[in-house]
Every structure is written in C-alpha cells, then in structure tokens.
Scaffold this active site. Structure first.
Site, PDB file in Angstrom:
ATOM      1  N   GLU A  44      -0.846 -14.365   6.720  1.00 39.09           N
ATOM      2  CA  GLU A  44       0.332 -14.317   7.579  1.00 39.09           C
ATOM      3  C   GLU A  44      -0.134 -14.668   8.984  1.00 39.09           C
ATOM      4  O   GLU A  44      -1.090 -14.068   9.482  1.00 39.09           O
ATOM      5  CB  GLU A  44       0.969 -12.923   7.559  1.00 39.09           C
ATOM      6  CG  GLU A  44       2.220 -12.914   8.417  1.00 39.09           C
ATOM      7  CD  GLU A  44       2.926 -11.565   8.514  1.00 39.09           C
ATOM      8  OE1 GLU A  44       2.453 -10.596   7.891  1.00 39.09           O
ATOM      9  OE2 GLU A  44       3.947 -11.516   9.223  1.00 39.09           O
ATOM     10  N   ARG A 269     -10.741  -4.978  -1.248  1.00 37.31           N
ATOM     11  CA  ARG A 269     -10.870  -5.492   0.114  1.00 37.31           C
ATOM     12  C   ARG A 269     -12.275  -5.255   0.616  1.00 37.31           C
ATOM     13  O   ARG A 269     -12.963  -4.336   0.169  1.00 37.31           O
ATOM     14  CB  ARG A 269      -9.963  -4.690   1.057  1.00 37.31           C
ATOM     15  CG  ARG A 269      -8.536  -5.040   1.057  1.00 37.31           C
ATOM     16  CD  ARG A 269      -7.797  -4.015   1.903  1.00 37.31           C
ATOM     17  NE  ARG A 269      -7.627  -4.471   3.280  1.00 37.31           N
ATOM     18  CZ  ARG A 269      -6.647  -5.293   3.658  1.00 37.31           C
ATOM     19  NH1 ARG A 269      -5.794  -5.735   2.777  1.00 37.31           N
ATOM     20  NH2 ARG A 269      -6.530  -5.655   4.910  1.00 37.31           N
ATOM     21  N   LYS A 279      -5.465  -6.483  11.170  1.00 39.88           N
ATOM     22  CA  LYS A 279      -4.861  -7.103  12.345  1.00 39.88           C
ATOM     23  C   LYS A 279      -4.071  -6.079  13.149  1.00 39.88           C
ATOM     24  O   LYS A 279      -4.012  -6.149  14.366  1.00 39.88           O
ATOM     25  CB  LYS A 279      -3.973  -8.270  11.906  1.00 39.88           C
ATOM     26  CG  LYS A 279      -4.781  -9.461  11.425  1.00 39.88           C
ATOM     27  CD  LYS A 279      -3.895 -10.588  10.944  1.00 39.88           C
ATOM     28  CE  LYS A 279      -3.387 -10.315   9.544  1.00 39.88           C
ATOM     29  NZ  LYS A 279      -2.687 -11.444   8.934  1.00 39.88           N
TER      30      LYS A 279
HETATM   31  P1  ATP Z   1      -4.590  -7.159   7.852  1.00 32.35           P
HETATM   32  O1  ATP Z   1      -4.621  -5.825   7.177  1.00 32.35           O
HETATM   33  O2  ATP Z   1      -5.788  -7.490   8.620  1.00 32.35           O
HETATM   34  O3  ATP Z   1      -3.316  -7.379   8.622  1.00 32.35           O
HETATM   35  P2  ATP Z   1      -3.429  -8.632   5.782  1.00 32.35           P
HETATM   36  O4  ATP Z   1      -3.789  -8.412   4.369  1.00 32.35           O
HETATM   37  O5  ATP Z   1      -2.121  -8.134   6.244  1.00 32.35           O
HETATM   38  O6  ATP Z   1      -4.612  -8.165   6.659  1.00 32.35           O
HETATM   39  P3  ATP Z   1      -2.896 -11.352   5.449  1.00 32.35           P
HETATM   40  O7  ATP Z   1      -2.774 -12.420   6.473  1.00 32.35           O
HETATM   41  O8  ATP Z   1      -1.686 -10.957   4.707  1.00 32.35           O
HETATM   42  O9  ATP Z   1      -3.513 -10.124   6.179  1.00 32.35           O
HETATM   43  O10 ATP Z   1      -4.091 -11.668   4.452  1.00 32.35           O
HETATM   44  C1  ATP Z   1      -4.285 -12.874   3.796  1.00 32.35           C
HETATM   45  C2  ATP Z   1      -5.141 -12.627   2.602  1.00 32.35           C
HETATM   46  O11 ATP Z   1      -6.378 -12.067   3.002  1.00 32.35           O
HETATM   47  C3  ATP Z   1      -4.498 -11.653   1.648  1.00 32.35           C
HETATM   48  O12 ATP Z   1      -4.550 -12.202   0.356  1.00 32.35           O
HETATM   49  C4  ATP Z   1      -5.337 -10.421   1.734  1.00 32.35           C
HETATM   50  O13 ATP Z   1      -5.445  -9.820   0.481  1.00 32.35           O
HETATM   51  C5  ATP Z   1      -6.673 -10.948   2.201  1.00 32.35           C
HETATM   52  N1  ATP Z   1      -7.400  -9.947   2.988  1.00 32.35           N
HETATM   53  C6  ATP Z   1      -6.997  -9.356   4.123  1.00 32.35           C
HETATM   54  N2  ATP Z   1      -7.887  -8.445   4.533  1.00 32.35           N
HETATM   55  C7  ATP Z   1      -8.889  -8.451   3.629  1.00 32.35           C
HETATM   56  C8  ATP Z   1     -10.115  -7.722   3.475  1.00 32.35           C
HETATM   57  N3  ATP Z   1     -10.497  -6.779   4.357  1.00 32.35           N
HETATM   58  N4  ATP Z   1     -10.893  -8.005   2.416  1.00 32.35           N
HETATM   59  C9  ATP Z   1     -10.534  -8.940   1.534  1.00 32.35           C
HETATM   60  N5  ATP Z   1      -9.408  -9.650   1.615  1.00 32.35           N
HETATM   61  C10 ATP Z   1      -8.575  -9.422   2.637  1.00 32.35           C
HETATM   62 MG    MG Z   2      -0.336  -8.873   5.259  1.00 28.75          MG
END
Ligand code: ATP
Ligand code: MG
Length: 571
Positions: A44, A269, A279
């Site tokens: 996102e 994760r 984020k």
């Molecule tokens: P954040 O918690 O940092 O906002 P998010 O999952 O909301 O992360 P996205 O932009 O939706 O952020 O993530 C894109 C992809 O990255 C998703 O498929 C998510 O599963 C993966 N991802 C995000 N954080 C991690 C992590 N710490 N380890 C592995 N994969 C991750």
């Molecule tokens: Mg997300």
C-alpha cells in the site's frame, strides 16, 4: 532468540527448501494453475518500504524467478487516506534497488475500481450483499465477540432491488460519509469474525491520489485483494500471517463471484529486535521529526538502510538466511549486520580516517619531505590494487591511540613505547607537548626508524600496536556520523502503562563528529561509495556531501557479534 526457519543458510532451490516452495512444486507436479507460477508484491503506498517488506519482496520475486514465473508489482491503493505518489515512487525505487524487475507488470488496485464495483453489484444480485445503515459503532456492537455470536443487522433482508438502488445512489454521492455500507451476507454466527457480514464498501469523501474525486465509495482491503489477484492471474498469493484468518473471506468472495481463484499462502512476518517494523509506527518518527526523514540512516526503511550504506546483496543474503517460516519469530539484528559485513568486506576499499585527531610530529623526519607510500586497497580482493598515500613529518593519529600513563595492557603509543603506523614506519614516542594551563596533550613527539618502511622492521623487532594516521598537510576534513540503535530495548514495544514505543528511543542514536580528517584520496568520493576505515568499521559517503564538504556515515562497526556467537557455538 530462535530462528525457526527451515532454510537457514541455504540459497539454492534444487530441493524445495521451504514450505511455500514445497506447495508450489506439488502444484506444478499436479498441473494446478496450468503449471504456472505467478506472484505479486502488493504494497500500500502509504509509507516507505522497510526491511520486513524486503522479505516479502524476496519471497514473491524470488519464487517467481525460481520457477520461471513472473511477479507483479501491485499498489494496493484502495484507502485514499495517507496514500501518495511520493510513496509509489519510493517503492518502485526500492524494489529496483533490491535487484528485482516487474517489467511491464505495474498494477494498481485503484485501476480495478470499476470492475470491483461490478463485482459488488453481482453479489447484490445474487443476494449475497446488502446495504446496511448501521454506523461504524453499531456495526462493531452487532458483530459480537470471539465467545458470542453477532446479531444480524436489521437491514440484512432488504430486497435485491432496494440494495441495487441504494448502492448506485451511494456511488453518485447521495449519502453522507459513513452513514451506509455495503456488506457481504455471510454468517453473523461464524466463529471467524471476518465472516460476520464484513463491510465491502464504505462512503468516504477523500481525494484519491490517482483517481481524484471520481469515487466517494471505496472498497475494503478484503474485497479488493483477492479479486485483484484473480484479475491479474496470480496463482499463489503469498502474504504475511496476519491475513491467515482473512483467507476464508478471500476464498468466499472469489467463490461467490465465480471467478478464477488464486491460492493464498501465509508466511511469518519478519520481526527484528531493537527495531519497529510497521509503517504505522515509522510514520510518527518522521512526522514528529524524531528522525530526519524516511531515509534517515537509523530507520529500518530500505531507503534508510541504503543511505546508511547497506547493499542490496547484503539484504538479499539476509532474507535468504532467515528463510520462510510458518510461525512468528524475532530475528537478531546482529544477523543482518553480519550479512552486511560479509558483503562490505569484499567490496570496500580500505582507507584511513582519523575521527578525533591528535597531532604527531616526527622529529627526525625532514621538514619538507613527502613520501608516497603504497597501501593495498583490499586484502580480500587483490584486483582492487593499491594506492599511494602521502607521509610527512606532521601527522594526525587518533586521540585514543595515545596515553601518557597507560594501563598494563595498552599496546598503542605512550612515552618510550614504539608502535607501527600502518603502511608506513615504526615510531617511538619521545615526549609530549601540553597546554600549560589545561594540561591537554597538544602534540605527541616521536622519532621514526627509517629501516621499517612499509611498517615492517628489518631486524625482526616486533611492536604490538598498529595505528592509522593521516598526513597533516594532505588530509581532508570530513564530518562523520556515527549511528547507534534507534531503540534501547530489544522489544521497543515493551513499555509500562501510559508509555509507548517512543519512550524507548535511544537519545544517543546519532553522534556527529566534525573535524575528522581522512586521507586525501577520499576527497573525490561520491554519495554511496563504500570504505572500510581501518580499525573503525565500514563507512559510506552520505548524499549530504557537497563540493567542499565530505560527509560519511558509519554503516556498521567492525566487530561482528553474530559471527562471534556462532563460533562459540551458542546458537
Ligand atoms: P506495515 O505494518 O509496515 O504497515 P503492511 O503489511 O501494512 O506493513 P503493506 O504495504 O500492506 O504493508 O505490505 C505489503 C506486503 O508486504 C504485504 O504482503 C505484507 O504481508 C508484506 N509485509 C509487510 N511487513 C512485513 C514484514 N515485517 N515481514 C514480511 N512481510 C511483510
Ligand atoms: Mg497493509
């Protein structure tokens, strides 16, 4: 700290090394998904990517690569709040920097808004979705809890005609924000709360960074993700564990829409100690200027790590080593630093830099003489050759490399003691010059032994200390920025009541040293250039460097705590 991955240390794919690759190989053998592998990385654009995303990127792009498949870059931009083009650009830059290529497969969920609307209409027509007039608080109350079934919405049994009419009127903006939603009609008693008539669409008058004010209703993540995967022909939708109990909903939508069903598979994760990886938590650090932007070298963002001097190779190596696990764990940041040192050791040109200069005068060295001494650029890589460094009567050494009254095991320079100047000569301290008032040592006066050129004595005489140095009249001034962990606690979220993770910030995470002196060859360094400053660590040139100003970041000190623990067999 236990890394429960199944693939630690492996990077080949000759035999499937992790559970996702095992699933894929079975699918390939059975001809599922027509024998294709098509993945996607779906960020996102509401912040910069961090090292956790690197794991997801390596998994998605890596698996596609391993099985001759392809991987899409898809921006999951269905929530206009907080999304921006700046984030899109930064994400593209970071994925490319890591070494992955989505070719022409750059997609945006927002480009599917029209199609998603039609899907929603289809579910209404099938009697599988309804317009609900409960507000968000009521919706939450009606949902029930893990131990209590929910209560059906009083609007649940509206006619299909009424639902269609209301949905179209929602779209054209007849209703206030938040006063109605479109919900899936599933089961208010489902043990999985995600299936208790989840919201599909909400009314929200917020300008979308790509679609402007074209829409005032936006689809929810769950109503977007699977359909986007389906539209793109994704075969394996790999995501992190928090989506595991969304999978039944993912499957439900695809099933009821009767469209192609990709397979969602969840992995753990990445969590790193001393680090926050979300984020939601990183953004306030930027907004409240606790750090100097998303690319602050203390940030776990890819742009921060890049500025700090991390290489894409080191990050990919790290992602390989942590592997893919099915349950959450916390990885030691020392492993990341270990991977970095391994890579930088091969790549970095050696150089000498004095952080806290102390003058050293060689009394028996001719006043005007300058010698060009040869110094090898990288003992790990002879192809990097050698360079000439100027040596003269007046030098600077590190303040901590001299002690007037040394303790027993101090092997550097002190009165009457001889030490080696790296690549140069043996020098022996004869006296010190002090500030008469403060007693501060201003100069160390030495003599040198001309028969020790290169730093080796002809008569086999040994010295224990080897010092780095620069020639006073040739050295170039520089600013050096030293970084420490951003958080003091292994778990930054370990706080007492009323506190939050920012209470665990390390007040000394940044130390700026001005008045450092580096060898003259470094004057031409470009942003991003890597060096190993002898005895000090790995450094890189910061983009803040300008024509007249040299700025270095310390990427990481030399001491490798990970390798040490590994050797002593504690892991
Ligand atoms: P954040 O918690 O940092 O906002 P998010 O999952 O909301 O992360 P996205 O932009 O939706 O952020 O993530 C894109 C992809 O990255 C998703 O498929 C998510 O599963 C993966 N991802 C995000 N954080 C991690 C992590 N710490 N380890 C592995 N994969 C991750
Ligand atoms: Mg997300």
């Amino acid at each position: 700290m236990n890394d429960n991955s199944q693939t630690e240390g492996q990077s080949t794919t000759e035999t499937p090394t992790d559970f996702i690759r095992q699933i894929i190989e079975i699918d390939l053998a059975n001809g599922t998904h027509e024998g294709k592998v098509h993945t996607r990385f779906p960020p996102e654009p509401n912040g910069y990517l961090h090292i956790g995303h690197a794991k997801a990127i390596c998994i998605n792009f890596g698996i596609a690569e391993d099985y001759n498949g392809v991987c899409n870059l898809r921006f999951d931009d269905t929530n206009p709040t907080g999304e921006s083009l700046e984030y899109v650009e930064s994400i593209k830059k970071d994925v490319r920097w890591l070494g992955f290529d989505w070719e022409d497969r750059e997609f945006y969920a927002s480009d599917y808004f029209e199609q998603l609307f039609r899907y929603a209409v289809k579910l209404i027509e099938k009697g599988k979705a309804y317009i609900c007039d409960l507000d968000s608080e009521q919706t939450r109350e009606y949902r029930g809890t893990l131990t209590e079934a929910g209560i059906e919405s009083p609007y649940r049994n509206r006619s299909i005609e009424e639902n269609l009419d209301l949905f179209h009127r929602m779209r054209v903006g007849e209703f206030e924000d938040g006063c109605r939603t479109l919900r899936a009609k599933i089961d208010m008693a489902a043990p999985n709360l995600n299936l208790r008539d989840p919201v599909m669409y909400r009314i929200l008058r917020t300008t979308h960074y790509r679609k402007g004010d074209q829409w005032c209703i936006y689809p929810m993540y769950d109503f977007t993700h699977g359909q986007s995967d389906s539209i793109e022909g994704v075969t394996h939708s790999l995501c992190s564990l928090e989506f595991e109990n969304h999978r039944p909903l993912y499957d439900w939508y695809l099933d009821k829409l009767e469209i192609y069903s990709p397979q969602q598979i969840e992995f753990a994760r990445l969590n790193l100690n001393y680090t926050v990886l979300s984020k939601r938590k990183l953004l306030p650090l930027v907004e409240n200027q606790i750090v100097n932007g998303w690319d602050d070298p203390r940030m776990p963002t890819l742009s921060g790590l890049r500025r700090r001097g991390y290489t894409p190779e080191a990050i990919r190596d790290f992602c390989n080593r942590i592997g893919i696990a099915k349950s959450d764990n916390i990885v030691d940041i020392a492993l990341l630093e270990h991977c970095l040192r391994q890579d930088l050791n091969q790549k970095s040109t050696r150089a000498m830099a004095v952080m806290n200069p102390l003058k050293l005068v060689i009394e028996n060295y001719p006043e005007e003489q300058v010698e060009e001494l040869e110094a090898i650029n990288n003992p790990e890589d002879p192809s990097q050759g050698s360079r000439a460094i100027p040596f003269s009567r007046e030098l600077y050494i590190e303040q901590e490399d001299f002690m007037e009254n040394p303790p027993k095991k101090y092997f550097r320079l002190s009165p009457g003691r001889e030490a080696r100047l790296m690549h140069a000569y043996y020098v022996k301290c004869q006296s010190v010059v002090k500030d008469e008032e403060t007693g501060e040592i201003l100069e160390v006066r030495c003599t040198y032994d001309p028969d020790t050129k290169g730093g080796w004595s002809q008569d086999g005489r040994k010295v224990k200390g080897t010092l780095h140095w620069v020639s006073a009249s040739h050295a170039v001034p520089a600013e050096i920025r030293l970084y420490d962990r951003l958080f003091l606690k292994e778990d930054p979220d370990d706080v007492t009541e009323g506190q939050d993770y920012t209470d665990n910030l390390n007040p000394d995470s940044l130390q700026i040293l001005t008045g450092c002196l580096v060898e003259p060859g470094l004057a031409t360094g470009k942003a991003g250039d890597h060096y190993q400053f002898l005895r000090q660590g790995y450094f890189c040139v910061d983009p803040d460097r300008t024509v007249g100003r040299l700025v270095f970041n310390r990427t990481v000190p030399l001491r490798d705590t990970w390798a040490k623990v590994q050797r002593s067999g504690k892991r």
